[in-house]
Design a protein around this motif. Sequence first.
Motif, PDB file in Angstrom:
ATOM      1  N   HIS A 157       0.552  -1.293   0.285  1.00  0.00           N
ATOM      2  CA  HIS A 157       0.089   0.246  -0.256  1.00  0.00           C
ATOM      3  C   HIS A 157       0.587   1.352   0.108  1.00  0.00           C
ATOM      4  N   VAL A 198      -1.836  -1.667  -4.395  1.00  0.00           N
ATOM      5  CA  VAL A 198      -3.990  -0.927  -3.612  1.00  0.00           C
ATOM      6  C   VAL A 198      -2.861   0.736  -3.398  1.00  0.00           C
ATOM      7  N   VAL A 214      -4.792  -1.650  -7.810  1.00  0.00           N
ATOM      8  CA  VAL A 214      -5.590  -0.908  -6.856  1.00  0.00           C
ATOM      9  C   VAL A 214      -5.894  -0.095  -6.504  1.00  0.00           C
ATOM     10  N   CYS A 260      -7.950   3.735  -5.795  1.00  0.00           N
ATOM     11  CA  CYS A 260      -9.036   4.356  -4.876  1.00  0.00           C
ATOM     12  C   CYS A 260      -9.711   5.522  -5.316  1.00  0.00           C
ATOM     13  N   LEU A 311     -12.176  -4.631  -0.489  1.00  0.00           N
ATOM     14  CA  LEU A 311     -10.458  -4.694  -0.343  1.00  0.00           C
ATOM     15  C   LEU A 311     -10.517  -5.933  -0.520  1.00  0.00           C
TER      16      LEU A 311
END
Length: 220
Positions: free
Chosen positions: A62, A84, A170, A172, A212
């Motif tokens: 992340h 992410v 991923v 957001c 998630l």
Amino acid sequence: MLIHGGGDVGWSWHLVAAELRRRGHEVVAPDLPGDESATFTDYADAVIDAVGNRDGLVVVGHSFGGYTAPLVADRLGADLLVLVAAMIPAPGESPADWGRTTGYAEAVRAAAARDGGLTGSSDPYVGFLHDVPRPLADEAMRRSREHPSPAGRTEPWPLEAWPAIPTRFVLCTEDRCFPPDFLRKLAVDRLGIVPDEIAAGHCVALSRPTELAELLDSYR
């Protein structure tokens, strides 16, 4: 293997980890070293030590973890690498240089002009945690720390190329740290990947943990 981002600790993944364990996965989410001299090698070593003898590995990084996750995946021969809302480094590119070389700073200014300064806000409750339930956001702030180290911010990324491991991204769509349009383009330009998207802010592991976890589980 869940790798946290800058200023964070492994706790940031605790809700996602619980969801993944409920689905039958074994999950490890360590705290990376916090000392001022820690390098990418130190971060990768800490993750690999936590992995132990496990195989069939999925490495998830992340935010700033996008610098560490490929190193771990490469060294361990992971089955899958997932970024992410993450930085995507290029060979030899330090985190300190990343904002300039990717056009990130310009993207933040443009997004801030559109949303009245929400993107890039220095208030973490606005710029990072805006969609996280307040008790969780408060706990995240209580646990925050200086990370990465000064050495980690200026060290060139050591890989000569992106590892030859299947990679997913991923994105957001409500991210106020890394503007979505910016990351969409970067993922295509640097990885040839069209991201999967979640309607969430930057700290998606705290704001949308079930969604998630479902996405990560579907990759496996």
